[in-house]
Write a protein that holds these residues in place. Structure first.
Motif, PDB file in Angstrom:
ATOM      1  N   LEU A 323      23.075  26.914  15.842  1.00  0.00           N
ATOM      2  CA  LEU A 323      21.743  26.358  16.101  1.00  0.00           C
ATOM      3  C   LEU A 323      21.228  25.581  14.888  1.00  0.00           C
ATOM      4  CD1 LEU A 323      20.006  29.317  17.990  1.00  0.00           C
ATOM      5  CD2 LEU A 323      20.998  27.231  18.951  1.00  0.00           C
ATOM      6  N   GLY A 324      21.452  26.142  13.700  1.00  0.00           N
ATOM      7  CA  GLY A 324      21.001  25.460  12.484  1.00  0.00           C
ATOM      8  C   GLY A 324      21.715  24.146  12.278  1.00  0.00           C
ATOM      9  N   GLU A 325      23.018  24.123  12.520  1.00  0.00           N
ATOM     10  CA  GLU A 325      23.798  22.897  12.360  1.00  0.00           C
ATOM     11  C   GLU A 325      23.350  21.837  13.356  1.00  0.00           C
ATOM     12  OE1 GLU A 325      28.486  21.384  12.639  1.00  0.00           O
ATOM     13  OE2 GLU A 325      27.957  23.482  13.016  1.00  0.00           O
ATOM     14  N   ALA A 326      23.113  22.252  14.615  1.00  0.00           N
ATOM     15  CA  ALA A 326      22.677  21.306  15.640  1.00  0.00           C
ATOM     16  C   ALA A 326      21.287  20.749  15.329  1.00  0.00           C
ATOM     17  CB  ALA A 326      22.676  21.975  17.010  1.00  0.00           C
ATOM     18  N   LEU A 327      20.390  21.633  14.849  1.00  0.00           N
ATOM     19  CA  LEU A 327      19.035  21.188  14.521  1.00  0.00           C
ATOM     20  C   LEU A 327      19.059  20.225  13.339  1.00  0.00           C
ATOM     21  CD1 LEU A 327      16.015  21.370  15.022  1.00  0.00           C
ATOM     22  CD2 LEU A 327      15.949  23.375  13.513  1.00  0.00           C
ATOM     23  N   TRP A 328      19.837  20.558  12.320  1.00  0.00           N
ATOM     24  CA  TRP A 328      19.934  19.666  11.163  1.00  0.00           C
ATOM     25  C   TRP A 328      20.526  18.322  11.579  1.00  0.00           C
ATOM     26  CZ3 TRP A 328      17.900  18.464   6.883  1.00  0.00           C
ATOM     27  CH2 TRP A 328      18.562  17.626   5.989  1.00  0.00           C
ATOM     28  N   GLY A 329      21.487  18.346  12.499  1.00  0.00           N
ATOM     29  CA  GLY A 329      22.046  17.092  12.999  1.00  0.00           C
ATOM     30  C   GLY A 329      20.994  16.256  13.707  1.00  0.00           C
ATOM     31  N   GLY A 330      20.105  16.906  14.471  1.00  0.00           N
ATOM     32  CA  GLY A 330      19.026  16.176  15.144  1.00  0.00           C
ATOM     33  C   GLY A 330      18.077  15.534  14.153  1.00  0.00           C
ATOM     34  N   VAL A 331      17.730  16.271  13.097  1.00  0.00           N
ATOM     35  CA  VAL A 331      16.852  15.724  12.057  1.00  0.00           C
ATOM     36  C   VAL A 331      17.540  14.565  11.339  1.00  0.00           C
ATOM     37  CG1 VAL A 331      15.700  16.219   9.864  1.00  0.00           C
ATOM     38  CG2 VAL A 331      15.620  17.895  11.722  1.00  0.00           C
ATOM     39  N   ALA A 332      18.825  14.736  11.012  1.00  0.00           N
ATOM     40  CA  ALA A 332      19.568  13.697  10.286  1.00  0.00           C
ATOM     41  C   ALA A 332      19.697  12.432  11.123  1.00  0.00           C
ATOM     42  CB  ALA A 332      20.954  14.222   9.895  1.00  0.00           C
ATOM     43  N   ASN A 333      19.969  12.575  12.431  1.00  0.00           N
ATOM     44  CA  ASN A 333      20.086  11.406  13.300  1.00  0.00           C
ATOM     45  C   ASN A 333      18.757  10.662  13.408  1.00  0.00           C
ATOM     46  OD1 ASN A 333      22.808  11.501  13.968  1.00  0.00           O
ATOM     47  ND2 ASN A 333      22.487  12.889  15.686  1.00  0.00           N
ATOM     48  N   THR A 334      17.667  11.414  13.538  1.00  0.00           N
ATOM     49  CA  THR A 334      16.346  10.788  13.633  1.00  0.00           C
ATOM     50  C   THR A 334      16.007  10.048  12.336  1.00  0.00           C
ATOM     51  OG1 THR A 334      15.599  12.504  15.168  1.00  0.00           O
ATOM     52  CG2 THR A 334      13.899  11.217  14.050  1.00  0.00           C
ATOM     53  N   TRP A 335      16.278  10.674  11.198  1.00  0.00           N
ATOM     54  CA  TRP A 335      16.017  10.012   9.923  1.00  0.00           C
ATOM     55  C   TRP A 335      16.894   8.774   9.763  1.00  0.00           C
ATOM     56  CZ3 TRP A 335      12.688   8.917   6.540  1.00  0.00           C
ATOM     57  CH2 TRP A 335      13.075   8.328   5.330  1.00  0.00           C
ATOM     58  N   ARG A 336      18.131   8.837  10.233  1.00  0.00           N
ATOM     59  CA  ARG A 336      19.032   7.690  10.127  1.00  0.00           C
ATOM     60  C   ARG A 336      18.475   6.491  10.891  1.00  0.00           C
ATOM     61  NH1 ARG A 336      23.214  10.099  12.006  1.00  0.00           N
ATOM     62  NH2 ARG A 336      23.721  11.066  10.000  1.00  0.00           N
ATOM     63  N   ILE A 337      17.870   6.740  12.045  1.00  0.00           N
ATOM     64  CA  ILE A 337      17.266   5.651  12.827  1.00  0.00           C
ATOM     65  C   ILE A 337      16.065   5.073  12.089  1.00  0.00           C
ATOM     66  CG2 ILE A 337      16.092   5.084  14.980  1.00  0.00           C
ATOM     67  CD1 ILE A 337      17.742   7.379  16.266  1.00  0.00           C
ATOM     68  N   ILE A 338      15.225   5.951  11.522  1.00  0.00           N
ATOM     69  CA  ILE A 338      14.050   5.488  10.774  1.00  0.00           C
ATOM     70  C   ILE A 338      14.483   4.651   9.578  1.00  0.00           C
ATOM     71  CG2 ILE A 338      12.106   6.245   9.353  1.00  0.00           C
ATOM     72  CD1 ILE A 338      11.899   8.710  11.173  1.00  0.00           C
ATOM     73  N   ASP A 339      15.425   5.173   8.819  1.00  0.00           N
ATOM     74  CA  ASP A 339      15.899   4.476   7.624  1.00  0.00           C
ATOM     75  C   ASP A 339      16.525   3.134   7.984  1.00  0.00           C
ATOM     76  OD1 ASP A 339      16.503   4.434   4.727  1.00  0.00           O
ATOM     77  OD2 ASP A 339      18.585   4.574   5.383  1.00  0.00           O
ATOM     78  N   GLY A 340      17.349   3.113   9.025  1.00  0.00           N
ATOM     79  CA  GLY A 340      17.980   1.862   9.441  1.00  0.00           C
ATOM     80  C   GLY A 340      16.966   0.842   9.941  1.00  0.00           C
ATOM     81  N   SER A 341      15.949   1.319  10.662  1.00  0.00           N
ATOM     82  CA  SER A 341      14.918   0.405  11.178  1.00  0.00           C
ATOM     83  C   SER A 341      14.114  -0.223  10.037  1.00  0.00           C
ATOM     84  CB  SER A 341      13.976   1.162  12.123  1.00  0.00           C
ATOM     85  OG  SER A 341      14.673   1.665  13.232  1.00  0.00           O
ATOM     86  N   LEU A 342      13.725   0.602   9.075  1.00  0.00           N
ATOM     87  CA  LEU A 342      12.960   0.078   7.931  1.00  0.00           C
ATOM     88  C   LEU A 342      13.800  -0.885   7.106  1.00  0.00           C
ATOM     89  CD1 LEU A 342      11.096   3.319   6.773  1.00  0.00           C
ATOM     90  CD2 LEU A 342      10.136   1.345   7.992  1.00  0.00           C
ATOM     91  N   SER A 343      15.074  -0.547   6.921  1.00  0.00           N
ATOM     92  CA  SER A 343      15.966  -1.428   6.172  1.00  0.00           C
ATOM     93  C   SER A 343      16.144  -2.756   6.898  1.00  0.00           C
ATOM     94  CB  SER A 343      17.328  -0.748   5.973  1.00  0.00           C
ATOM     95  OG  SER A 343      18.229  -1.605   5.299  1.00  0.00           O
ATOM     96  N   GLY A 344      16.331  -2.691   8.224  1.00  0.00           N
ATOM     97  CA  GLY A 344      16.479  -3.920   8.997  1.00  0.00           C
ATOM     98  C   GLY A 344      15.232  -4.785   8.957  1.00  0.00           C
ATOM     99  N   LEU A 345      14.052  -4.140   9.048  1.00  0.00           N
ATOM    100  CA  LEU A 345      12.796  -4.889   8.983  1.00  0.00           C
ATOM    101  C   LEU A 345      12.649  -5.579   7.638  1.00  0.00           C
ATOM    102  CD1 LEU A 345      10.076  -5.618  10.259  1.00  0.00           C
ATOM    103  CD2 LEU A 345       9.162  -3.478   9.321  1.00  0.00           C
TER     104      LEU A 345
END
Length: 450
Positions: A323-345
């Protein structure tokens, strides 16, 4: 004109619109519910919770005095709190004047509540969007699982003329004499994959039912279409998941890297692809498109692509993560989208990448339909990505968006008083104008960008 010939296009349009409305409705409902429920928790009364705009199709009041409604235009939604004049939370001067002498009633309005309550209520919308993304990524990880370590064959994919010595359940101990590293060591594993020689037949060292064997098998990364990128050259040409590219411009290929090299060397000219699809040989013509691809350092590189993601010659066996690994993966994926979007902008603003990377409602609708057509998992994953994007957009410090309100509250916290009503009206007008200009610009990208 043959009316029947229009039915497939009409059906595709309906499917696209339906997928777009479903995706947007889920994201908007979660966003607005975040505002509503945190507002209720902090003592701010909500008069209306609306999914959609325009004429009301259905409504029902609840015991808290909130009218829940569905409106005719399903392209957004809003919560109108007590004291609000409109969906953008502009102040209703008459309503606020009516409660000016009643501290208790004023406390339950958006504009009379304490600063902390207003701040939490406004921030809750984007936060709930991020939470939705995390929950979806978390659930997908638990449902689909993660690749088993050591790398293990789950199910062989159908490939033309491939050596089929591998079997389901085989643990891959090595390939061509090179030991397979742990997949937990990402750097070593990637180096191992890149170091596999381009040979149509590879020798696999496997452990099968506890016995070490050496068997022949197909090249690990064949030119297999595992996923098609919406609105790409491959998507427009009609390639489908499961297709295998067997030749480019008459030259036979067996490795995904060979296809990638041919596309990058095409100089943007049309390519003739021979494709194997469930035993049938087909031909497709497509022109690679220039694509801005993010790099680990945050920069972007232009490459020619046809818009497909590859995969291994077999589906890797999976195991359920903790459960911890899956939750951390969800947080990491969400942050990756935020970081990529800001970088692209940032890269768009400085001119390093094309502004055509910014999609508007038409592009988002087309992507919704394309992802829905690739299956429920792809569509749900797309909802997670779009939810993060919507949450991030709403945090931009533009008046009329949640981020603009948070900037006003920050000013109030520092100055000890909110901006004047006159200044707020001007800033809100500017904010609405900026949002409309952004929408028009994005729509222009949808219509005129290649």
């Amino acid at each position: 004109m043959d009316i029947l010939s229009l039915l497939p296009q009409f059906g595709g349009l309906i499917w696209t619109l339906l997928a777009f409305v479903v995706a947007l409705s889920v994201i908007v409902a979660i966003h607005e519910y975040g505002h509503y429920i945190v507002g209720r928790w902090t003592g701010i009364k909500a008069d209306v919770f609306s999914l959609g705009f325009g004429p009301v199709l259905w409504s029902r009041p609840d015991k808290h005095g909130t009218r829940w409604q569905i409106a005719a235009l399903p392209f957004g939604g809003y919560v109108k709190f007590a004291g609000d004049a409109n969906a953008a939370s502009g102040k209703d001067e008459a309503a606020m004047a009516a409660v000016a002498d009643d501290p208790e009633a004023k406390r339950h309005t958006m504009h009379g509540a304490p600063l902390w309550a207003r701040t939490l209520t406004v921030a809750a919308g984007p936060v709930f969007n991020f939470a939705l993304s995390i929950i979806i990524f978390f659930a997908v990880a638990l449902t689909v699982g993660v690749a088993r370590d050591p790398l293990t064959v789950g199910e062989m994919r159908p490939l033309p003329n491939a050596a089929q010595g591998l079997q389901s359940g085989d643990e891959i101990a090595g390939i061509n004499g090179v030991t397979t590293p742990s997949m937990d060591d990402e750097e070593a594993y990637n180096a191992f994959i890149e170091g596999i020689p381009q040979q149509q037949v590879l020798n696999y060292d496997v452990v099968r039912d506890g016995t070490a064997l050496s068997v022949d098998g197909p090249y690990l990364l064949p030119p297999l279409v595992n996923q098609v990128v919406p609105q790409s050259a491959a998507y427009q040409a009609g390639l489908k998941s499961g297709d295998v590219v067997t030749g480019v411009d008459g030259e036979p290929i067996f490795a995904f890297q060979q296809l990638k090299t041919a596309v990058e060397a095409s100089d943007g000219k049309a390519l003739q692809l021979n494709v194997w699809r469930a035993g049938e040989s087909l031909e497709f013509t497509m022109i690679p498109k220039s694509t801005d691809e993010p790099q680990p350092d945050g920069s972007f590189v232009k490459n020619l692509r046809i818009g497909i993601a590859g995969g291994m010659a077999f589906e890797a066996a999976t195991t359920a993560p903790g459960l911890g690994e899956a939750l951390w993966g969800g947080v990491a994926n969400t942050w990756r989208i935020i970081d990529g979007s800001l970088s692209g902008l940032k890269q768009m603003i400085v001119g390093n990448i094309s502004t055509c990377n910014l999609s508007g409602p038409v592009g988002i609708a087309q992507t919704s339909g394309a992802m829905a057509s690739q299956g429920a998992q792809s569509f749900i994953y797309f909802i997670a990505v779009l939810s993060t994007a919507v949450g991030l957009l709403n945090l931009f410090p533009i008046p009329a968006l949640d981020g603009g309100h948070l900037v006003f509250y920050a000013y109030e916290a520092v100055a000890g008083k909110p901006p004047s009503d006159g200044a707020l009206r001007v800033l809100m007008t500017v904010g609405v104008s900026l949002v409309l200009m952004l929408m028009v610009f994005a729509l222009g990208n949808d219509l005129f960008c290649p």
